[in-house]
Design a protein around this motif. Structure first.
Motif: not given
Length: 86
Positions: A14-18
Motif C-alpha cells: 500500500r505504501e509502495a503503491s502510493l
C-alpha cells in the motif's frame, strides 16, 4: 525495551503503491496499475541486494518505458528504494 514492528506485506505494498502513483495530500489509495507496478518493484528491490543498477530498473518498471524512464519516475524509484531500505 521496544520492539520494531515489521510491516505486513499488504501495508508495504500500500505504501509502495502510493509512492509509485504519486503521493498527494488526501490521497489514500493508488490506482490498480500502480499497485501492480509496486508489487513488481518491491519484489525486485528485495531480491536484488546491493545491485548498482537497481534505481534505473525500478524507474523503468514505474514508468513503463522501454529503458527510457522519465525524471519523475527516477525520483519515485529513488524514494521507493529509500523507503524499502530505510
Amino acid at each position: 525495551m521496544s520492539t520494531a514492528t515489521i510491516p505486513s506485506r499488504a501495508d508495504l505494498l500500500r505504501e509502495a503503491s502510493l509512492t509509485v502513483c504519486g503521493r498527494r495530500e488526501g490521497k489514500t489509495k493508488a490506482c490498480n496499475s500502480c499497485l501492480r507496478k509496486a508489487d513488481a518493484a518491491v519484489r525486485l528491490a528485495r531480491s536484488a541486494g546491493q545491485d548498482r543498477d537497481l534505481v534505473p530498473r525500478l524507474a523503468d518498471i514505474i514508468c513503463g518505458s522501454a529503458g527510457q524512464p522519465c525524471g519523475t519516475c527516477w525520483d519515485k524509484a529513488t524514494t521507493l528504494l529509500l523507503e524499502l531500505r530505510g
